[in-house]
Design a protein around this motif. Structure first.
Motif, PDB file in Angstrom:
ATOM      1  N   ARG A 218      -1.680  -6.004   4.366  1.00 32.76           N
ATOM      2  CA  ARG A 218      -0.618  -6.358   5.312  1.00 32.76           C
ATOM      3  C   ARG A 218       0.495  -5.321   5.251  1.00 32.76           C
ATOM      4  N   TYR A 219       1.077  -5.065   6.428  1.00 37.22           N
ATOM      5  CA  TYR A 219       2.191  -4.124   6.486  1.00 37.22           C
ATOM      6  C   TYR A 219       3.366  -4.669   5.684  1.00 37.22           C
ATOM      7  N   LYS A 220       3.937  -3.811   4.846  1.00 33.96           N
ATOM      8  CA  LYS A 220       5.102  -4.230   4.073  1.00 33.96           C
ATOM      9  C   LYS A 220       6.303  -4.434   4.994  1.00 33.96           C
ATOM     10  N   LYS A 221       7.236  -5.259   4.521  1.00 35.86           N
ATOM     11  CA  LYS A 221       8.439  -5.535   5.297  1.00 35.86           C
ATOM     12  C   LYS A 221       9.487  -4.471   4.975  1.00 35.86           C
ATOM     13  N   ASN A 222       9.457  -3.408   5.770  1.00 35.40           N
ATOM     14  CA  ASN A 222      10.415  -2.320   5.591  1.00 35.40           C
ATOM     15  C   ASN A 222      10.830  -1.774   6.954  1.00 35.40           C
ATOM     16  N   PHE A 223      11.699  -0.766   6.949  1.00 34.64           N
ATOM     17  CA  PHE A 223      12.267  -0.258   8.199  1.00 34.64           C
ATOM     18  C   PHE A 223      11.200   0.336   9.124  1.00 34.64           C
ATOM     19  N   ILE A 224      10.331   1.184   8.564  1.00 29.92           N
ATOM     20  CA  ILE A 224       9.323   1.853   9.392  1.00 29.92           C
ATOM     21  C   ILE A 224       8.389   0.845  10.049  1.00 29.92           C
ATOM     22  N   ASN A 225       7.894  -0.118   9.283  1.00 28.21           N
ATOM     23  CA  ASN A 225       7.007  -1.132   9.846  1.00 28.21           C
ATOM     24  C   ASN A 225       7.744  -2.053  10.810  1.00 28.21           C
ATOM     25  N   GLY A 226       9.017  -2.307  10.526  1.00 28.22           N
ATOM     26  CA  GLY A 226       9.816  -3.096  11.461  1.00 28.22           C
ATOM     27  C   GLY A 226      10.025  -2.354  12.766  1.00 28.22           C
ATOM     28  N   LEU A 227      10.200  -1.028  12.678  1.00 28.10           N
ATOM     29  CA  LEU A 227      10.367  -0.209  13.882  1.00 28.10           C
ATOM     30  C   LEU A 227       9.131  -0.293  14.774  1.00 28.10           C
ATOM     31  N   GLY A 228       7.968  -0.360  14.141  1.00 32.96           N
ATOM     32  CA  GLY A 228       6.722  -0.492  14.905  1.00 32.96           C
ATOM     33  C   GLY A 228       6.346  -1.930  15.190  1.00 32.96           C
ATOM     34  N   MET A 229       7.224  -2.886  14.809  1.00 32.13           N
ATOM     35  CA  MET A 229       7.005  -4.324  14.990  1.00 32.13           C
ATOM     36  C   MET A 229       5.714  -4.788  14.327  1.00 32.13           C
ATOM     37  N   ASN A 230       5.415  -4.203  13.148  1.00 28.20           N
ATOM     38  CA  ASN A 230       4.211  -4.551  12.399  1.00 28.20           C
ATOM     39  C   ASN A 230       4.505  -5.233  11.075  1.00 28.20           C
ATOM     40  N   ALA A 231       5.777  -5.346  10.688  1.00 27.66           N
ATOM     41  CA  ALA A 231       6.136  -5.882   9.379  1.00 27.66           C
ATOM     42  C   ALA A 231       5.531  -7.266   9.158  1.00 27.66           C
ATOM     43  N   GLY A 232       4.807  -7.416   8.055  1.00 29.23           N
ATOM     44  CA  GLY A 232       4.205  -8.701   7.718  1.00 29.23           C
ATOM     45  C   GLY A 232       2.880  -8.987   8.398  1.00 29.23           C
ATOM     46  N   LYS A 233       2.464  -8.133   9.330  1.00 26.60           N
ATOM     47  CA  LYS A 233       1.226  -8.385  10.065  1.00 26.60           C
ATOM     48  C   LYS A 233       0.011  -7.875   9.298  1.00 26.60           C
ATOM     49  N   LEU A 234      -1.151  -8.452   9.623  1.00 28.39           N
ATOM     50  CA  LEU A 234      -2.403  -8.045   8.993  1.00 28.39           C
ATOM     51  C   LEU A 234      -2.821  -6.683   9.528  1.00 28.39           C
ATOM     52  N   ALA A 235      -3.012  -5.732   8.627  1.00 28.05           N
ATOM     53  CA  ALA A 235      -3.412  -4.383   9.028  1.00 28.05           C
ATOM     54  C   ALA A 235      -4.921  -4.206   8.965  1.00 28.05           C
ATOM     55  N   SER A 236      -5.539  -4.786   7.941  1.00 27.65           N
ATOM     56  CA  SER A 236      -6.975  -4.615   7.764  1.00 27.65           C
ATOM     57  C   SER A 236      -7.514  -5.711   6.853  1.00 27.65           C
ATOM     58  N   GLU A 237      -8.791  -6.035   7.057  1.00 25.01           N
ATOM     59  CA  GLU A 237      -9.448  -7.021   6.193  1.00 25.01           C
ATOM     60  C   GLU A 237     -10.870  -6.552   5.924  1.00 25.01           C
ATOM     61  N   TYR A 238     -11.278  -6.689   4.676  1.00 29.31           N
ATOM     62  CA  TYR A 238     -12.647  -6.307   4.307  1.00 29.31           C
ATOM     63  C   TYR A 238     -13.160  -7.288   3.262  1.00 29.31           C
ATOM     64  N   ARG A 239     -14.473  -7.566   3.295  1.00 33.72           N
ATOM     65  CA  ARG A 239     -15.051  -8.535   2.383  1.00 33.72           C
ATOM     66  C   ARG A 239     -16.210  -7.929   1.601  1.00 33.72           C
ATOM     67  N   VAL A 240     -16.280  -8.296   0.360  1.00 41.82           N
ATOM     68  CA  VAL A 240     -17.422  -7.954  -0.487  1.00 41.82           C
ATOM     69  C   VAL A 240     -18.120  -9.259  -0.850  1.00 41.82           C
ATOM     70  N   ILE A 241     -19.373  -9.399  -0.418  1.00 44.71           N
ATOM     71  CA  ILE A 241     -20.141 -10.611  -0.686  1.00 44.71           C
ATOM     72  C   ILE A 241     -21.045 -10.322  -1.880  1.00 44.71           C
ATOM     73  N   ARG A 242     -20.737 -10.948  -2.973  1.00 46.53           N
ATOM     74  CA  ARG A 242     -21.406 -10.681  -4.246  1.00 46.53           C
ATOM     75  C   ARG A 242     -22.515 -11.709  -4.461  1.00 46.53           C
ATOM     76  N   VAL A 243     -23.732 -11.242  -4.745  1.00 47.01           N
ATOM     77  CA  VAL A 243     -24.862 -12.138  -5.025  1.00 47.01           C
ATOM     78  C   VAL A 243     -25.527 -11.697  -6.328  1.00 47.01           C
ATOM     79  N   PRO A 244     -26.184 -12.636  -7.034  1.00 43.99           N
ATOM     80  CA  PRO A 244     -26.813 -12.280  -8.319  1.00 43.99           C
ATOM     81  C   PRO A 244     -27.856 -11.177  -8.201  1.00 43.99           C
ATOM     82  N   ASP A 245     -28.693 -11.251  -7.172  1.00 46.56           N
ATOM     83  CA  ASP A 245     -29.673 -10.192  -6.905  1.00 46.56           C
ATOM     84  C   ASP A 245     -30.182 -10.362  -5.475  1.00 46.56           C
ATOM     85  N   ARG A 246     -31.024  -9.441  -5.026  1.00 45.28           N
ATOM     86  CA  ARG A 246     -31.463  -9.410  -3.626  1.00 45.28           C
ATOM     87  C   ARG A 246     -32.273 -10.637  -3.227  1.00 45.28           C
TER      88      ARG A 246
END
Length: 206
Positions: free
Chosen positions: A170-198
């Protein structure tokens, strides 16, 4: 509240646009109507300078607001959090258990991973997730985030190597991100699905 900076900035850009248009128009009217002279090179130079300044401000705001690249390997502008959830085993028609089902589409080379956590079913594209066989070292694409190997080892033991890690930047709450109106918003999400074996992965290719 930080995003109010961006709103005020865009209002200033709008005011600057109106000012430049009215200023150019007024300057031309004074030269053509009141002084009855042709538009001089000096006036055109002022017009050009004002337009260049306006374009630079607009491009800068557009870049900050819409085209800032997400670098999830860096924590300077993003706050990254991780959630660890145990997978729930499912059974197929033959009674065999599995944690993840892959719906594959050969035409697009994009898979959809389907899994269950508690009483909820989830589907995620292989563009935003990866499968991790716990019998092998963790291998996550470069586009993914930093993964804490100590935490992974901890949850391998806690959840018997059957869980999903959801990393959110998530974008940090700071001046630059606030200027772009992105402060606090989700920037990226990724998942790792872990299994014991194939053997705990069910494949359904189309």
């Amino acid at each position: 509240m930080w995003n109010l900076i961006g709103i005020f900035a865009w209002l200033i850009v709008l005011a600057l646009l109106i000012f430049v248009v009215l200023n150019i128009r007024g300057r031309h009217l004074r030269q053509l109507v009141y002084r009855q002279k042709k538009i001089s090179a000096g006036i055109l130079a002022i017009d050009f300078a004002e337009m260049i300044a306006l374009i630079a401000v607009v491009v800068g705001m557009l870049y900050v607001s819409f085209f800032t690249k997400v670098d999830t390997k860096s924590s300077s502008n993003y706050a990254i959090t991780y959630k660890y959830e145990p997978l729930r085993v499912e059974t197929d028609a033959t009674g065999k258990g599995y944690y993840v089902k892959i719906d594959g589409d050969k035409s697009s080379n994009i898979d959809v991973y389907k899994y269950r956590v508690d009483d909820s079913n989830y589907s995620v594209s292989s563009q935003y997730a990866t499968l991790s066989d716990a019998t092998m070292p963790l291998n996550v694409p470069r586009v993914a985030m930093k993964w804490n190997k100590k935490d992974i080892s901890k949850y391998d033991n806690k959840y018997t190597r059957a869980y999903v890690i959801t990393g959110q930047a998530r974008y940090k709450k700071n001046f630059i991100n606030g200027l772009g109106m992105n402060a606090g918003k989700l920037a990226s999400e990724y998942r790792v699905i872990r299994v014991p074996d194939r053997s705990f992965i069910k494949t359904d290719n189309k």
